[in-house]
Structures are given as structure tokens and as C-alpha cells.
Design an enzyme around this catalytic site. Structure first.
Site, PDB file in Angstrom:
ATOM      1  N   SER A  30       9.506  -9.817   1.746  1.00  0.00           N
ATOM      2  CA  SER A  30       9.576 -10.085   0.314  1.00  0.00           C
ATOM      3  C   SER A  30      10.881 -10.789  -0.014  1.00  0.00           C
ATOM      4  O   SER A  30      11.900 -10.591   0.676  1.00  0.00           O
ATOM      5  CB  SER A  30       9.506  -8.756  -0.446  1.00  0.00           C
ATOM      6  OG  SER A  30       9.960  -8.906  -1.774  1.00  0.00           O
ATOM      7  N   TYR A  61      13.240  -0.831  -1.961  1.00  0.00           N
ATOM      8  CA  TYR A  61      12.296  -1.816  -1.417  1.00  0.00           C
ATOM      9  C   TYR A  61      13.058  -3.028  -0.855  1.00  0.00           C
ATOM     10  O   TYR A  61      12.804  -3.478   0.266  1.00  0.00           O
ATOM     11  CB  TYR A  61      11.353  -2.218  -2.545  1.00  0.00           C
ATOM     12  CG  TYR A  61      10.330  -3.265  -2.235  1.00  0.00           C
ATOM     13  CD1 TYR A  61       9.421  -3.098  -1.199  1.00  0.00           C
ATOM     14  CD2 TYR A  61      10.231  -4.419  -3.022  1.00  0.00           C
ATOM     15  CE1 TYR A  61       8.448  -4.060  -0.942  1.00  0.00           C
ATOM     16  CE2 TYR A  61       9.267  -5.374  -2.777  1.00  0.00           C
ATOM     17  CZ  TYR A  61       8.385  -5.194  -1.735  1.00  0.00           C
ATOM     18  OH  TYR A  61       7.432  -6.151  -1.484  1.00  0.00           O
TER      19      TYR A  61
HETATM   20  N1  LIG Z   1       1.753  -8.231  -4.107  1.00  0.00           N
HETATM   21  C1  LIG Z   1       2.885  -8.880  -4.183  1.00  0.00           C
HETATM   22  O1  LIG Z   1       3.217  -9.544  -5.164  1.00  0.00           O
HETATM   23  C2  LIG Z   1       3.848  -8.860  -3.024  1.00  0.00           C
HETATM   24  C3  LIG Z   1       5.027  -9.591  -3.112  1.00  0.00           C
HETATM   25  C4  LIG Z   1       5.894  -9.597  -2.040  1.00  0.00           C
HETATM   26  C5  LIG Z   1       5.586  -8.883  -0.910  1.00  0.00           C
HETATM   27  N2  LIG Z   1       4.451  -8.141  -0.853  1.00  0.00           N
HETATM   28  C6  LIG Z   1       4.194  -7.368   0.348  1.00  0.00           C
HETATM   29  O2  LIG Z   1       2.881  -7.627   0.809  1.00  0.00           O
HETATM   30  C7  LIG Z   1       2.411  -6.497   1.519  1.00  0.00           C
HETATM   31  C8  LIG Z   1       0.999  -6.156   1.058  1.00  0.00           C
HETATM   32  O3  LIG Z   1       0.990  -5.925  -0.293  1.00  0.00           O
HETATM   33  P1  LIG Z   1      -0.345  -5.931  -1.180  1.00  0.00           P
HETATM   34  O4  LIG Z   1       0.091  -5.469  -2.522  1.00  0.00           O
HETATM   35  O5  LIG Z   1      -1.071  -7.219  -1.076  1.00  0.00           O
HETATM   36  O6  LIG Z   1      -1.182  -4.767  -0.531  1.00  0.00           O
HETATM   37  P2  LIG Z   1      -2.589  -4.845   0.256  1.00  0.00           P
HETATM   38  O7  LIG Z   1      -3.672  -5.064  -0.733  1.00  0.00           O
HETATM   39  O8  LIG Z   1      -2.441  -5.773   1.405  1.00  0.00           O
HETATM   40  O9  LIG Z   1      -2.728  -3.350   0.749  1.00  0.00           O
HETATM   41  C9  LIG Z   1      -1.935  -2.748   1.739  1.00  0.00           C
HETATM   42  C10 LIG Z   1      -2.756  -1.693   2.482  1.00  0.00           C
HETATM   43  O10 LIG Z   1      -1.838  -0.737   3.014  1.00  0.00           O
HETATM   44  C11 LIG Z   1      -2.528   0.483   3.102  1.00  0.00           C
HETATM   45  N3  LIG Z   1      -1.600   1.608   3.179  1.00  0.00           N
HETATM   46  C12 LIG Z   1      -0.849   2.140   2.182  1.00  0.00           C
HETATM   47  N4  LIG Z   1      -0.147   3.193   2.641  1.00  0.00           N
HETATM   48  C13 LIG Z   1      -0.466   3.323   3.943  1.00  0.00           C
HETATM   49  C14 LIG Z   1      -0.073   4.245   4.955  1.00  0.00           C
HETATM   50  N5  LIG Z   1       0.795   5.245   4.702  1.00  0.00           N
HETATM   51  N6  LIG Z   1      -0.598   4.104   6.204  1.00  0.00           N
HETATM   52  C15 LIG Z   1      -1.477   3.112   6.475  1.00  0.00           C
HETATM   53  N7  LIG Z   1      -1.903   2.197   5.551  1.00  0.00           N
HETATM   54  C16 LIG Z   1      -1.391   2.321   4.300  1.00  0.00           C
HETATM   55  C17 LIG Z   1      -3.343   0.554   1.823  1.00  0.00           C
HETATM   56  O11 LIG Z   1      -4.449   1.443   1.986  1.00  0.00           O
HETATM   57  C18 LIG Z   1      -3.776  -0.890   1.666  1.00  0.00           C
HETATM   58  O12 LIG Z   1      -5.077  -1.081   2.206  1.00  0.00           O
HETATM   59  C19 LIG Z   1       3.483  -5.401   1.347  1.00  0.00           C
HETATM   60  O13 LIG Z   1       4.319  -5.347   2.494  1.00  0.00           O
HETATM   61  C20 LIG Z   1       4.268  -5.878   0.163  1.00  0.00           C
HETATM   62  O14 LIG Z   1       5.596  -5.404   0.179  1.00  0.00           O
HETATM   63  C21 LIG Z   1       3.568  -8.126  -1.887  1.00  0.00           C
END
Ligand SMILES: NC(=O)c1ccc[n+]([C@@H]2O[C@H](COP(=O)([O-])OP(=O)(O)OC[C@H]3O[C@@H](n4cnc5c(N)ncnc54)[C@H](O)[C@@H]3O)[C@@H](O)[C@H]2O)c1
Length: 253
Positions: A147, A160
Site C-alpha cells: 500500500s 497499517y
Molecule cells: N482496497 C483498497 O483500496 C486497498 C488499497 C491498498 C492496498 N490494499 C491491500 O490489498 C489487499 C486486499 O485488499 P481487499 O480489500 O481487496 O481485500 P480482498 O477482497 O482481496 O479480500 C482479502 C481476503 O482475505 C481474507 N482474510 C481476511 N482475514 C484472513 C485471515 N486471518 N486468514 C486468511 N484469510 C483472511 C478475507 O476472507 C478475504 O477473502 C490488502 O493487503 C490491502 O491492504 C487495498
């Protein structure tokens, strides 16, 4: 196809946002994928989706907060796929796990939670995968979804940001220690991506993004595929930033 013949473990690949986009694109690009997720239904659904498009995928459920579960995910990948070439870590975030508050208001146990689901598990998964890669002797590629908070201020998400910075540090050390073994690690550092945790982009926020919109999960997935694939064979210990230009915007616009 960029990942033809590659065997990959995607931790958090059941997700509705970036995780699912990664597994779908991995399948489309020819990788055989083990999809690990806390939610078995999500992992199974993601694997079905890849198979429906003609790809190879197996679901496995587990909690990244448990070392035993993480090791079981890697073992499942090696057994189902006959080896491992790529590790992708997707699980992470702050607001999905604990409240977003200023640093002085943050509960100690919440800090620990953010450590467990963003950095501790990544280090453990990387260590476990490294042992497999070294034993196979065929190299390997590791990609973590990071991120912009890992290198910019992270208001109300201090923990984070610290953990995402830690992932980049880990990638640099993996790069230095294992380049000679053909093992690479890189980070796909996302800015504001339209997902379940970022559902309602406000005009005010979008105004801050030079490209004028939130990013798409598919755009992050494309970067993950590139970094995982041999197309980026000369890149290691780096981050590819997907933020619409936010991090390079200076005081003059
Ligand atoms: N959404 C954003 O704007 C954004 C921005 C920057 C970075 N990110 C990063 O992208 C990544 C994915 O984010 P996202 O919001 O798209 O999520 P995502 O939709 O890809 O979901 C992540 C998955 O992780 C699983 N999960 C949660 N806790 C868990 C655990 N303890 N053990 C195993 N699995 C688990 C959830 O069930 C979910 O299916 C993260 O690393 C996040 O920090 C997201």
C-alpha cells in the site's frame, strides 16, 4: 500467457476485491493456483470461478494468524500442484479488522491484530515458501500486495502503514539474500482501489488523485501477474506503485 506452467499459492485469494482479481487473472494467464482464505466458501467460489474459465485451481481454508495454518497452506499447494513457483500474499488492511483511529487512541491489542494480519503472516509465509524454493532449487517469485501507506503518511491507519513498510523491507532483504538462488520478492503497492473497503469514493478524495478516479482491482492484479512472472525477471526488492499518481503529486498540483 504470462504464467503458463507456473504453480502459485495466493493467500487471501478468495476475497471479493483484489484477491479475486488476482486469482482470476492467474488462472487466465495459465498458472495453476491454490487459493487460501479464512472463509472456505470464498476460497471454493474463487476456485470454481477459475475452473469455469478453463484454469486449474484448488481451494484451501486457513487463518493467516496461525503458523500451523500457514504451513498447511504451503504444504497443500506443494501437494496439489506438485511444487511451488509463486507465492502471493493478499490478506491485509486496517479498517476491515480494527477501527481507524488516531495513533494515541489505538488499543494495544488492535496494533497486534494489524501486525498479525499484515506483516507477521507475510514473514512466516515467505520463510515457509523460501524453504520450498530452496529445496526445489528452481527459484521462485514472491509478490505481496502492499500500500502507499507503506511509504506515505497513514492518518488513522498508523499500524497499517508500519506493517506495509515492513513488507517492503522484507522484500529488499529477500532480494539481497536469495537473488543467487533465483528467488525474487516484490511489492504491488496500491493506492485507493474501489473494493468492499473503499466502496464510496467521495469527490473530495477523487480530486486528490491526478488520474481522477479510484483504481480497479484488475489493475492491481495485472501488476501482481507482471511481478510474479518472468517478464519481471530483472526486478527484485522493488515496489510497483498503483496509485493514480497520488504519491508523486507535489504542492503545485
Ligand atoms: N482496497 C483498497 O483500496 C486497498 C488499497 C491498498 C492496498 N490494499 C491491500 O490489498 C489487499 C486486499 O485488499 P481487499 O480489500 O481487496 O481485500 P480482498 O477482497 O482481496 O479480500 C482479502 C481476503 O482475505 C481474507 N482474510 C481476511 N482475514 C484472513 C485471515 N486471518 N486468514 C486468511 N484469510 C483472511 C478475507 O476472507 C478475504 O477473502 C490488502 O493487503 C490491502 O491492504 C487495498
Amino acid at each position: 500467457m504470462q504464467l503458463s506452467g507456473k504453480r502459485a499459492l495466493v493467500i487471501g485469494g478468495g476475497g471479493a476485491g483484489i484477491g479475486r482479481a488476482v486469482t482470476n487473472l492467474f488462472g487466465a494467464e495459465g498458472a495453476a493456483v491454490v487459493i487460501a482464505d479464512l472463509d472456505p466458501a470464498r476460497a471454493a467460489e474463487a476456485a470454481d470461478q477459475v475452473r469455469a474459465s478453463g484454469g486449474t485451481a484448488y481451494p484451501v481454508s486457513g487463518d493467516v494468524r496461525s503458523l500451523a495454518d500457514l504451513e498447511a497452506m504451503v504444504t497443500a499447494a506443494v501437494e496439489s500442484l506438485g511444487g511451488l513457483d509463486i507465492l502471493v500474499t493478499v490478506v491485509g488492511g486496517q479498517v476491515a479488522f480494527v477501527p481507524a483511529v488516531k495513533l494515541h487512541e489505538m488499543a494495544d491489542e488492535d496494533w497486534d491484530t494489524i501486525y498479525e494480519v499484515n506483516l507477521r503472516y507475510v514473514a512466516r509465509a515467505v520463510r515457509t515458501a523460501l524453504r520450498v524454493f530452496l529445496e526445489q532449487g528452481t527459484g521462485g517469485s514472491i509478490v505481496s500486495v502492499g500500500s502507499v501507506t507503506g511509504f506515505m503518511a497513514a492518518p488513522e491507519q498508523a499500524a497499517y502503514g508500519v506493517m506495509k513498510a515492513g513488507i517492503l523491507s522484507l522484500a529488499r532483504t529477500v532480494a539481497a539474500e536469495y537473488a543467487a538462488n533465483g528467488i525474487r520478492m516484490n511489492v504491488a503497492a496500491a493506492g485507493a482501489i474501489a473494493t468492499a473497503v473503499n466502496t464510496a469514493p467521495t469527490d473530495e478524495w477523487v480530486d486528490e488523485i491526478p488520474l481522477g478516479r479510484y483504481g480497479r482491482s484488475e489493475e492491481v492484479a495485472a501488476a501482481v501477474v507482471h511481478l510474479a512472472s518472468d517478464a519481471s525477471a530483472y526486478t527484485t526488492g522493488q515496489q510497483l506503485v498503483l496509485d493514480g499518481g497520488v504519491s508523486v503529486r507535489g504542492p503545485f498540483g
